[in-house]
Write a protein that holds these residues in place. Structure first.
Motif, PDB file in Angstrom:
ATOM      1  N   ALA A  83     -22.646  49.948  -5.734  1.00 42.10           N
ATOM      2  CA  ALA A  83     -22.612  51.281  -5.096  1.00 42.10           C
ATOM      3  C   ALA A  83     -23.344  52.255  -6.010  1.00 42.10           C
ATOM      4  O   ALA A  83     -22.794  52.766  -6.990  1.00 42.10           O
ATOM      5  CB  ALA A  83     -21.173  51.726  -4.877  1.00 42.10           C
ATOM      6  N   LYS A  90     -24.142  55.206  -5.913  1.00 45.15           N
ATOM      7  CA  LYS A  90     -23.645  56.578  -6.111  1.00 45.15           C
ATOM      8  C   LYS A  90     -22.950  56.712  -7.469  1.00 45.15           C
ATOM      9  O   LYS A  90     -22.890  57.780  -8.032  1.00 45.15           O
ATOM     10  CB  LYS A  90     -22.669  56.966  -4.992  1.00 45.15           C
ATOM     11  CG  LYS A  90     -21.368  56.186  -5.035  1.00 45.15           C
ATOM     12  CD  LYS A  90     -20.565  56.357  -3.771  1.00 45.15           C
ATOM     13  CE  LYS A  90     -21.315  55.700  -2.684  1.00 45.15           C
ATOM     14  NZ  LYS A  90     -20.804  54.824  -1.794  1.00 45.15           N
ATOM     15  N   ASP A 150     -25.229  49.279  -2.039  1.00 44.18           N
ATOM     16  CA  ASP A 150     -24.679  50.189  -1.029  1.00 44.18           C
ATOM     17  C   ASP A 150     -25.368  51.529  -1.231  1.00 44.18           C
ATOM     18  O   ASP A 150     -25.365  52.069  -2.335  1.00 44.18           O
ATOM     19  CB  ASP A 150     -23.155  50.294  -1.230  1.00 44.18           C
ATOM     20  CG  ASP A 150     -22.577  51.651  -0.838  1.00 44.18           C
ATOM     21  OD1 ASP A 150     -22.951  52.157   0.234  1.00 44.18           O
ATOM     22  OD2 ASP A 150     -21.743  52.185  -1.592  1.00 44.18           O
ATOM     23  N   PHE A 157     -26.219  55.584   0.414  1.00 39.44           N
ATOM     24  CA  PHE A 157     -25.727  56.612   1.334  1.00 39.44           C
ATOM     25  C   PHE A 157     -26.812  57.525   1.874  1.00 39.44           C
ATOM     26  O   PHE A 157     -26.565  58.233   2.839  1.00 39.44           O
ATOM     27  CB  PHE A 157     -24.684  57.481   0.608  1.00 39.44           C
ATOM     28  CG  PHE A 157     -23.287  57.231   1.076  1.00 39.44           C
ATOM     29  CD1 PHE A 157     -22.642  56.067   0.706  1.00 39.44           C
ATOM     30  CD2 PHE A 157     -22.628  58.120   1.891  1.00 39.44           C
ATOM     31  CE1 PHE A 157     -21.356  55.798   1.135  1.00 39.44           C
ATOM     32  CE2 PHE A 157     -21.329  57.868   2.325  1.00 39.44           C
ATOM     33  CZ  PHE A 157     -20.699  56.711   1.953  1.00 39.44           C
ATOM     34  N   ASN A 179     -24.471  53.298   4.282  1.00 38.81           N
ATOM     35  CA  ASN A 179     -23.209  53.884   4.736  1.00 38.81           C
ATOM     36  C   ASN A 179     -23.359  55.370   4.985  1.00 38.81           C
ATOM     37  O   ASN A 179     -24.345  55.992   4.581  1.00 38.81           O
ATOM     38  CB  ASN A 179     -22.133  53.671   3.661  1.00 38.81           C
ATOM     39  CG  ASN A 179     -21.566  52.266   3.708  1.00 38.81           C
ATOM     40  OD1 ASN A 179     -21.194  51.781   4.783  1.00 38.81           O
ATOM     41  ND2 ASN A 179     -21.506  51.602   2.570  1.00 38.81           N
ATOM     42  N   ARG A 237     -17.681  50.296  10.856  1.00 32.60           N
ATOM     43  CA  ARG A 237     -16.656  50.727   9.886  1.00 32.60           C
ATOM     44  C   ARG A 237     -15.357  50.998  10.644  1.00 32.60           C
ATOM     45  O   ARG A 237     -15.319  51.789  11.595  1.00 32.60           O
ATOM     46  CB  ARG A 237     -17.094  51.978   9.139  1.00 32.60           C
ATOM     47  CG  ARG A 237     -16.034  52.434   8.134  1.00 32.60           C
ATOM     48  CD  ARG A 237     -16.557  53.415   7.138  1.00 32.60           C
ATOM     49  NE  ARG A 237     -15.507  53.820   6.198  1.00 32.60           N
ATOM     50  CZ  ARG A 237     -15.714  54.396   5.019  1.00 32.60           C
ATOM     51  NH1 ARG A 237     -16.939  54.644   4.633  1.00 32.60           N
ATOM     52  NH2 ARG A 237     -14.715  54.738   4.244  1.00 32.60           N
ATOM     53  N   HIS A 285     -16.832  46.842   8.319  1.00 31.02           N
ATOM     54  CA  HIS A 285     -16.776  47.510   7.020  1.00 31.02           C
ATOM     55  C   HIS A 285     -15.525  48.356   6.942  1.00 31.02           C
ATOM     56  O   HIS A 285     -15.063  48.893   7.957  1.00 31.02           O
ATOM     57  CB  HIS A 285     -18.011  48.426   6.880  1.00 31.02           C
ATOM     58  CG  HIS A 285     -18.011  49.281   5.644  1.00 31.02           C
ATOM     59  ND1 HIS A 285     -18.186  50.648   5.695  1.00 31.02           N
ATOM     60  CD2 HIS A 285     -17.885  48.972   4.334  1.00 31.02           C
ATOM     61  CE1 HIS A 285     -18.163  51.135   4.457  1.00 31.02           C
ATOM     62  NE2 HIS A 285     -17.988  50.141   3.615  1.00 31.02           N
ATOM     63  N   ARG A 304     -10.517  54.102  -4.783  1.00 31.81           N
ATOM     64  CA  ARG A 304      -9.609  53.862  -5.917  1.00 31.81           C
ATOM     65  C   ARG A 304      -8.367  54.739  -5.747  1.00 31.81           C
ATOM     66  O   ARG A 304      -8.162  55.724  -6.453  1.00 31.81           O
ATOM     67  CB  ARG A 304     -10.368  54.153  -7.213  1.00 31.81           C
ATOM     68  CG  ARG A 304      -9.557  54.238  -8.506  1.00 31.81           C
ATOM     69  CD  ARG A 304      -8.899  52.918  -8.869  1.00 31.81           C
ATOM     70  NE  ARG A 304      -8.049  53.060 -10.046  1.00 31.81           N
ATOM     71  CZ  ARG A 304      -6.799  53.556  -9.984  1.00 31.81           C
ATOM     72  NH1 ARG A 304      -6.258  53.926  -8.853  1.00 31.81           N
ATOM     73  NH2 ARG A 304      -6.097  53.645 -11.096  1.00 31.81           N
ATOM     74  N   GLY A 347     -15.610  49.688  -1.845  1.00 30.69           N
ATOM     75  CA  GLY A 347     -15.441  49.771  -3.301  1.00 30.69           C
ATOM     76  C   GLY A 347     -14.031  50.178  -3.678  1.00 30.69           C
ATOM     77  O   GLY A 347     -13.086  49.924  -2.932  1.00 30.69           O
ATOM     78  N   GLU A 379     -18.505  46.576  -2.325  1.00 32.45           N
ATOM     79  CA  GLU A 379     -19.344  47.703  -2.791  1.00 32.45           C
ATOM     80  C   GLU A 379     -18.771  48.327  -4.054  1.00 32.45           C
ATOM     81  O   GLU A 379     -18.417  49.510  -4.072  1.00 32.45           O
ATOM     82  CB  GLU A 379     -19.416  48.768  -1.687  1.00 32.45           C
ATOM     83  CG  GLU A 379     -19.989  48.270  -0.380  1.00 32.45           C
ATOM     84  CD  GLU A 379     -19.775  49.255   0.763  1.00 32.45           C
ATOM     85  OE1 GLU A 379     -19.094  50.288   0.576  1.00 32.45           O
ATOM     86  OE2 GLU A 379     -20.280  48.985   1.859  1.00 32.45           O
ATOM     87  N   PRO A 380     -18.638  47.590  -5.134  1.00 35.45           N
ATOM     88  CA  PRO A 380     -18.068  48.196  -6.340  1.00 35.45           C
ATOM     89  C   PRO A 380     -19.048  49.123  -7.037  1.00 35.45           C
ATOM     90  O   PRO A 380     -20.218  48.790  -7.209  1.00 35.45           O
ATOM     91  CB  PRO A 380     -17.763  46.984  -7.240  1.00 35.45           C
ATOM     92  CG  PRO A 380     -18.699  45.921  -6.781  1.00 35.45           C
ATOM     93  CD  PRO A 380     -19.033  46.189  -5.340  1.00 35.45           C
ATOM     94  N   GLY A 381     -18.579  50.282  -7.398  1.00 34.55           N
ATOM     95  CA  GLY A 381     -19.377  51.204  -8.202  1.00 34.55           C
ATOM     96  C   GLY A 381     -18.754  51.275  -9.575  1.00 34.55           C
ATOM     97  O   GLY A 381     -19.273  50.751 -10.554  1.00 34.55           O
ATOM     98  N   TYR A 431     -19.960  58.042 -12.162  1.00 36.79           N
ATOM     99  CA  TYR A 431     -19.814  59.379 -11.586  1.00 36.79           C
ATOM    100  C   TYR A 431     -19.960  60.484 -12.633  1.00 36.79           C
ATOM    101  O   TYR A 431     -19.332  61.534 -12.518  1.00 36.79           O
ATOM    102  CB  TYR A 431     -18.475  59.506 -10.842  1.00 36.79           C
ATOM    103  CG  TYR A 431     -18.344  58.464  -9.749  1.00 36.79           C
ATOM    104  CD1 TYR A 431     -19.140  58.520  -8.614  1.00 36.79           C
ATOM    105  CD2 TYR A 431     -17.472  57.386  -9.882  1.00 36.79           C
ATOM    106  CE1 TYR A 431     -19.064  57.555  -7.628  1.00 36.79           C
ATOM    107  CE2 TYR A 431     -17.391  56.408  -8.904  1.00 36.79           C
ATOM    108  CZ  TYR A 431     -18.195  56.499  -7.782  1.00 36.79           C
ATOM    109  OH  TYR A 431     -18.118  55.526  -6.816  1.00 36.79           O
TER     110      TYR A 431
END
Ligand SMILES: Cc1ncc(COP(=O)(O)O)c(C=O)c1O
Length: 469
Positions: free
Chosen positions: A82, A84, A103, A105, A126, A172, A229, A234, A271, A319-321, A419
């Motif tokens: 991901a 982002k 992933d 956006f 997404n 989704r 999806h 988290r 994610g 989709e792990p970020g 982030y």
């Protein structure tokens, strides 16, 4: 003092917090090492403040989450980074070398993903609303579009028909396992009524909406229905939460399969996978659950539901970020001024960055671990507030345990890979830090430091307002 008393130092504090994939150590001289590069050496080479990314940690995290799911799922697993969480092109390039999907956006995230390298077959787009230009680019590149609503089907259909190209689409779904969430308190988001919040959230289609989309797309000319999806994020470090979401998603998919005959090729679980060191849970603690616990919990819950309706198992996409980049990044920042107030009994250690550069502190109250990155064998003697430059309080860490630090010394804030660079902003017109990549003892600049001119580069002053010379 008894002989058994252990004196806390930045080094002991670091060692207590280390997780499996960290490549952090202390040199014989007592300096923090990120892989083989010392914090002092990095600051001398690239300046301060500085984000530093460890290539070895990135690769280790990707491999670990991939094998955790592969060990629990018999069909192919596509781990999609991901972007982002950290859009740096070098980060993307390393993960592409590892075989990661992605992933995205926005147009920018599609660009960042492909600048670093990407296999279109492994990339999803997404968003609750994807503007036409984003949809068009996704279709042209051959990406999978996770559609958020029935309304979005119209837009995808219109653009795919216009350019005469077929596209893989997934739905989704809004997943609401009420039983698990009715008395739920998030260890991360401090908001009441979590379940109502999930219902109200803008994301995803109801199961009935999904059914209408399936009926509409059966035998469609250009839209090839590929899967489902969901993404909860988290919200908790409890593996049972992920099992509840996965189980409920699979139960709905199974019911739709029984009714419509649609057997998805893939199920994308989104994610939010919790990391080992976990400032997200507002505590200086290591998460007791390794990623393998989450993989097993969610895979078992899904497999059981699919078996019940004899549905062929789909591929699992993720989709792990934060899991991939979180602990790969460290923010190095230098002490500029130490203010002591003996009357009030407080000390403020002012550094040359701000929570602008680690926004999760201000947004969500994450409690990061910060350690003195030099003289790490010195005893910890004070609990001072580690504060940044801006006119919001900008407290990186309240009561930060520090030795007797001096102006000019470096402090390291861990877990700044996620982030931080991505959400950094220019409040108080502060230019953003540079970013360096470390591999072994080698290091490279992967984002140059901004200047004040960069901060104002997009402003336009009309001629009539220009100050007279
Ligand atoms: C749809 C989607 N997928 C993946 C992610 C990445 O989440 P995380 O970094 O928590 O793994 C997010 C984060 O907001 C998201 O919205």
């Amino acid at each position: 003092m008894s002989n058994n008393t252990v004196i806390q130092t930045p080094e002991t504090s670091l060692r207590q917090a280390l997780t499996t994939s960290d490549h952090l150590d202390v040199s014989a001289e007592g300096d923090l090492l990120i892989e083989g590069a010392s914090a002092r050496g990095l600051i001398e080479k690239f300046g301060s403040p500085l984000y530093v990314v460890s290539e070895a940690t990135l690769r280790a995290n990707y491999r670990r989450i991939k094998s955790a799911f592969e060990a629990n799922w018999p069909e192919p697993v596509n781990v999609m980074y991901a972007i982002k969480a950290n859009p740096n092109t070098a980060v993307r390039a390393i993960l592409h070398q590892e075989g990661a999907g992605g992933d995205c956006f926005s147009m920018g995230e599609i660009q960042a993903t492909f600048d670093g390298g990407a296999d279109p077959e492994k990339i999803v787009v997404n968003g609750s609303y994807k503007p036409d230009d984003v949809l068009q680019r996704a279709i042209e590149l051959g990406l999978t579009i996770n559609m958020d609503s029935e309304e979005e089907v119209d837009a995808v259909e219109r653009i795919a028909d216009k350019i005469g190209k077929s596209v893989r689409v997934a739905i989704r779904v809004k997943v609401l396992p009420e039983e698990y969430f009715k008395n739920f308190t998030s260890d991360c988001f401090k908001r009441p009524n979590f379940f109502q919040g999930m219902q109200r959230s803008k994301w995803g289609e109801t199961v009935n909406g999904a059914k209408r989309i399936i009926r509409r797309l059966q035998n469609h000319k250009n839209l090839r229905l590929y899967g489902y999806h969901t993404h909860i994020g988290r919200a908790s470090r409890d593996p049972n939460m992920f099992a509840a979401i996965g189980g409920e998603l699979a139960r709905n998919i199974g019911a739709l399969y029984a009714e419509t005959g649609f057997a998805p090729t893939m199920v994308d679980l989104g994610g939010g996978w919790a990391r080992e060191r976990d400032p997200e849970a507002s505590g200086d603690v290591v998460n007791p659950h390794p990623i393998e616990d989450y993989a097993k919990a969610v895979c078992d819950a899904m497999a059981q539901q699919f078996h019940e309706v004899s549905m062929p198992l789909p591929q699992v996409w993720l989709e792990p970020g934060r899991y991939i980049v979180g602990n790969a990044g460290v923010l190095l920042t230098s002490i500029g001024l130490i203010k002591r107030d003996d009357e009030l009994g407080f000390t403020w250690v002012n550094v040359d960055s701000s929570t602008n550069n680690l926004l999760q502190v201000d947004l969500f109250g994450y409690t990061y671990k910060a350690i003195a990155a030099e003289g790490m064998a010195r005893p910890i003697t004070q609990n001072s507030d580690l504060v940044g430059l801006t006119c919001v309080p900008s407290v990186f860490v309240r009561d930060c345990p520090l030795p007797d630090v001096k102006v000019g010394e470096i402090v390291a804030v861990l877990d700044a890979g996620m982030y931080a660079e991505a959400k950094g902003y220019h409040f108080n017109s502060l230019p953003r830090p540079a970013t360096a990549l470390v591999s072994g003892k080698f290091s490279w600049l992967i984002r140059r430091r901004e200047t004040v001119q960069d901060v104002f580069a997009t402003m336009v002053l009309p001629e009539r307002l220009r100050p007279e010379a």
